[in-house]
Design a protein around this motif. Structure first.
Motif, mmCIF file in Angstrom:
data_model
loop_
_atom_site.group_PDB
_atom_site.id
_atom_site.type_symbol
_atom_site.label_atom_id
_atom_site.label_comp_id
_atom_site.label_asym_id
_atom_site.label_seq_id
_atom_site.Cartn_x
_atom_site.Cartn_y
_atom_site.Cartn_z
ATOM 1 N N MET A 1 -7.362 -51.929 -16.674
ATOM 2 C CA MET A 1 -8.567 -51.550 -17.421
ATOM 3 C C MET A 1 -8.378 -50.171 -18.055
ATOM 4 S SD MET A 1 -12.464 -51.346 -15.991
ATOM 5 C CE MET A 1 -13.803 -50.924 -17.082
ATOM 6 N N LYS A 2 -8.775 -50.034 -19.297
ATOM 7 C CA LYS A 2 -8.603 -48.773 -20.001
ATOM 8 C C LYS A 2 -9.605 -47.732 -19.503
ATOM 9 C CE LYS A 2 -6.960 -50.815 -24.334
ATOM 10 N NZ LYS A 2 -7.233 -50.967 -25.778
ATOM 11 N N ALA A 3 -9.102 -46.503 -19.284
ATOM 12 C CA ALA A 3 -9.992 -45.402 -18.913
ATOM 13 C C ALA A 3 -10.703 -44.888 -20.160
ATOM 14 C CB ALA A 3 -9.193 -44.286 -18.258
ATOM 15 N N ASP A 4 -11.949 -44.488 -19.991
ATOM 16 C CA ASP A 4 -12.711 -43.983 -21.124
ATOM 17 C C ASP A 4 -12.129 -42.653 -21.597
ATOM 18 O OD1 ASP A 4 -14.464 -46.098 -21.057
ATOM 19 O OD2 ASP A 4 -15.847 -45.096 -19.684
ATOM 20 N N PRO A 5 -12.130 -42.401 -22.915
ATOM 21 C CA PRO A 5 -11.735 -41.065 -23.400
ATOM 22 C C PRO A 5 -12.689 -40.002 -22.847
ATOM 23 C CG PRO A 5 -11.814 -42.658 -25.197
ATOM 24 C CD PRO A 5 -12.440 -43.319 -24.015
ATOM 25 N N SER A 6 -12.217 -38.776 -22.777
ATOM 26 C CA SER A 6 -13.041 -37.693 -22.229
ATOM 27 C C SER A 6 -12.912 -36.444 -23.081
ATOM 28 C CB SER A 6 -12.639 -37.391 -20.782
ATOM 29 O OG SER A 6 -11.300 -36.946 -20.723
ATOM 30 N N LEU A 7 -13.914 -35.562 -22.922
ATOM 31 C CA LEU A 7 -13.978 -34.305 -23.664
ATOM 32 C C LEU A 7 -14.007 -33.137 -22.693
ATOM 33 C CD1 LEU A 7 -16.625 -34.563 -26.533
ATOM 34 C CD2 LEU A 7 -14.221 -34.006 -26.758
ATOM 35 N N LEU A 8 -13.375 -32.046 -23.089
ATOM 36 C CA LEU A 8 -13.398 -30.827 -22.291
ATOM 37 C C LEU A 8 -13.297 -29.638 -23.236
ATOM 38 C CD1 LEU A 8 -13.179 -29.439 -19.444
ATOM 39 C CD2 LEU A 8 -10.709 -29.617 -19.704
ATOM 40 N N ILE A 9 -14.175 -28.640 -23.036
ATOM 41 C CA ILE A 9 -14.092 -27.404 -23.819
ATOM 42 C C ILE A 9 -13.748 -26.259 -22.881
ATOM 43 C CG2 ILE A 9 -15.455 -25.661 -25.028
ATOM 44 C CD1 ILE A 9 -16.689 -27.714 -26.690
ATOM 45 N N GLU A 10 -12.702 -25.529 -23.219
ATOM 46 C CA GLU A 10 -12.300 -24.350 -22.455
ATOM 47 C C GLU A 10 -12.516 -23.113 -23.319
ATOM 48 O OE1 GLU A 10 -8.276 -25.006 -21.245
ATOM 49 O OE2 GLU A 10 -8.840 -26.379 -19.618
ATOM 50 N N LEU A 11 -13.182 -22.097 -22.743
ATOM 51 C CA LEU A 11 -13.483 -20.861 -23.458
ATOM 52 C C LEU A 11 -12.711 -19.697 -22.847
ATOM 53 C CD1 LEU A 11 -17.356 -21.305 -23.813
ATOM 54 C CD2 LEU A 11 -15.605 -21.814 -25.515
ATOM 55 N N ASN A 12 -12.492 -18.658 -23.648
ATOM 56 C CA ASN A 12 -11.671 -17.533 -23.191
ATOM 57 C C ASN A 12 -12.413 -16.568 -22.278
ATOM 58 O OD1 ASN A 12 -13.277 -16.717 -25.451
ATOM 59 N ND2 ASN A 12 -11.987 -14.916 -25.728
ATOM 60 N N LYS A 13 -13.768 -16.594 -22.296
ATOM 61 C CA LYS A 13 -14.540 -15.668 -21.466
ATOM 62 C C LYS A 13 -15.743 -16.386 -20.869
ATOM 63 C CE LYS A 13 -15.380 -12.208 -24.332
ATOM 64 N NZ LYS A 13 -15.780 -10.842 -24.766
ATOM 65 N N SER A 14 -16.299 -15.786 -19.820
ATOM 66 C CA SER A 14 -17.492 -16.364 -19.195
ATOM 67 C C SER A 14 -18.774 -15.799 -19.796
ATOM 68 C CB SER A 14 -17.476 -16.113 -17.684
ATOM 69 O OG SER A 14 -17.428 -14.721 -17.410
ATOM 70 N N GLN A 15 -18.700 -14.625 -20.457
ATOM 71 C CA GLN A 15 -19.866 -14.001 -21.081
ATOM 72 C C GLN A 15 -19.461 -13.374 -22.406
ATOM 73 O OE1 GLN A 15 -21.168 -11.310 -17.938
ATOM 74 N NE2 GLN A 15 -22.937 -12.591 -17.525
ATOM 75 N N TYR A 16 -20.420 -13.365 -23.349
ATOM 76 C CA TYR A 16 -20.161 -12.814 -24.674
ATOM 77 C C TYR A 16 -21.290 -11.871 -25.076
ATOM 78 C CZ TYR A 16 -16.690 -16.548 -25.050
ATOM 79 O OH TYR A 16 -15.614 -17.372 -24.833
ATOM 80 N N LYS A 17 -21.014 -11.080 -26.122
ATOM 81 C CA LYS A 17 -22.006 -10.204 -26.738
ATOM 82 C C LYS A 17 -22.016 -10.475 -28.239
ATOM 83 C CE LYS A 17 -19.855 -6.497 -25.365
ATOM 84 N NZ LYS A 17 -18.756 -7.050 -24.562
ATOM 85 N N SER A 18 -23.101 -10.085 -28.904
ATOM 86 C CA SER A 18 -23.142 -10.182 -30.362
ATOM 87 C C SER A 18 -21.988 -9.379 -30.945
ATOM 88 C CB SER A 18 -24.474 -9.646 -30.893
ATOM 89 O OG SER A 18 -25.536 -10.480 -30.504
#
Length: 312
Positions: A1-18
């Motif tokens: 059975m084929k596994a469903d495609p998946s999405l993942l977003i990785e960011l460089n920091k845990s917090q940001y500023k303007s």
């Protein structure tokens, strides 16, 4: 059975500023060849709140959409693997803090969410039929120029032996910005005085402040969240105090419709002089623990596409 495609977003920091640049990569994983027409990412702001037992209120900004990938050739498929789509988003808008918290006061209880979301969407055909979508919360703190010691000085007069005398007082915080769970260190010192004056005792209280503008009412609340007694230091007429900041204190937010802020109230009792009270704002942010996100190791590495650069 084929596994469903998946999405993942990785960011460089845990917090940001303007003014920061959000650097990240969208990873699309598939265990079988698949055609996808388009991948988009979008940013939006969402403000929700509940006051006491009232119905949930929600406000959402318009979406800002970015095209990350587009494939017009229906016979061209993405192969098996983890495919990487890197991106950068330069944050131009002024964002004055995000928070997700519940606060309880004597008369009111608040459940408040002021959030920024980065949502990714994968379309499987030209009819914009969505195959996958995933929303990630992005945490923002108010912009800080430099986290240096914060010094407050004031002059006051006091009565000594029926004569008024001028005096200068300094309240020194070891930092301007703290994270919840840290300890704020204060030093209180009499700098100059025409007559001898001695600090007898010091009490420091930390308060949580809330300003919220609902559809038909403005709420202003304040409550004590921490209190400590100062102690005499080695130096002459210098008092210190260590204020423990509770872990539950939320991010400071300074929007026009919502303000979550904190201040310390320093009560100073002098020997043979009237006591005085000094209020000083302090900035507190909640540290975000960045947990590792797991992707499937059973899928081989796919292609990495050229980086896309956007502005928000």
């Amino acid at each position: 059975m084929k596994a469903d495609p998946s999405l993942l977003i990785e960011l460089n920091k845990s917090q940001y500023k303007s003014g920061d640049t959000i650097k990240g990569v969208l990873i699309f994983s598939t265990s079988y060849p698949i055609y996808i027409h388009k991948i988009q990412i979008k940013l939006y702001k969402e403000f929700t709140y509940t006051i006491n037992s009232e119905k949930l209120k929600k406000k959402r900004s318009p979406d800002t959409l970015f095209d990350l990938y587009e494939n017009e050739l229906e016979f061209t498929e993405l192969s098996i693997g983890n495919h990487s789509f890197p991106f950068e988003i330069k944050v131009k808008k002024e964002i004055k803090g995000t928070a997700n918290t519940s606060l309880y006061f004597l008369n009111n209880a608040f459940a408040i969410k002021n959030q920024i979301f980065l949502e990714s969407l994968v379309y499987k055909n030209k009819n914009d039929e969505i195959l996958l979508k995933e929303a990630n919360e992005i945490h923002f703190i108010n912009k800080i120029k430099c986290n240096k010691p914060s010094i407050f000085e004031m002059e006051f007069s006091y009565c000594f032996c029926l004569f008024y005398s001028d005096c200068k007082l300094r309240v020194n915080l070891d930092k301007e910005v703290y994270y919840s769970g840290e300890t704020a260190n204060l030093a209180i010192e009499v700098l100059k005085s025409n007559q001898p004056i001695k600090i007898k005792s010091v009490f420091v209280e930390l308060f949580q402040n809330v300003f919220l503008q609902s559809d038909n009412k403005i709420y202003k609340e304040k409550k004590l969240i921490s209190k400590t007694k100062g102690y005499s230091c080695q130096f002459n007429n210098l008092y210190c105090a260590d204020v423990k900041i509770p872990f539950a204190v939320p991010n400071n937010v300074f929007e026009s419709y919502l303000s979550l802020s904190n201040h310390v109230q320093v009560s100073i009792v002098f020997d043979r002089a009237l006591p005085i009270t000094v209020n000083k704002n302090i900035y507190i942010y909640k540290e975000v623990i960045k947990l590792p996100k797991l992707s499937s190791d059973s899928i081989i590495r796919g292609v990495t596409l050229p980086k896309k650069i956007f502005k928000y």
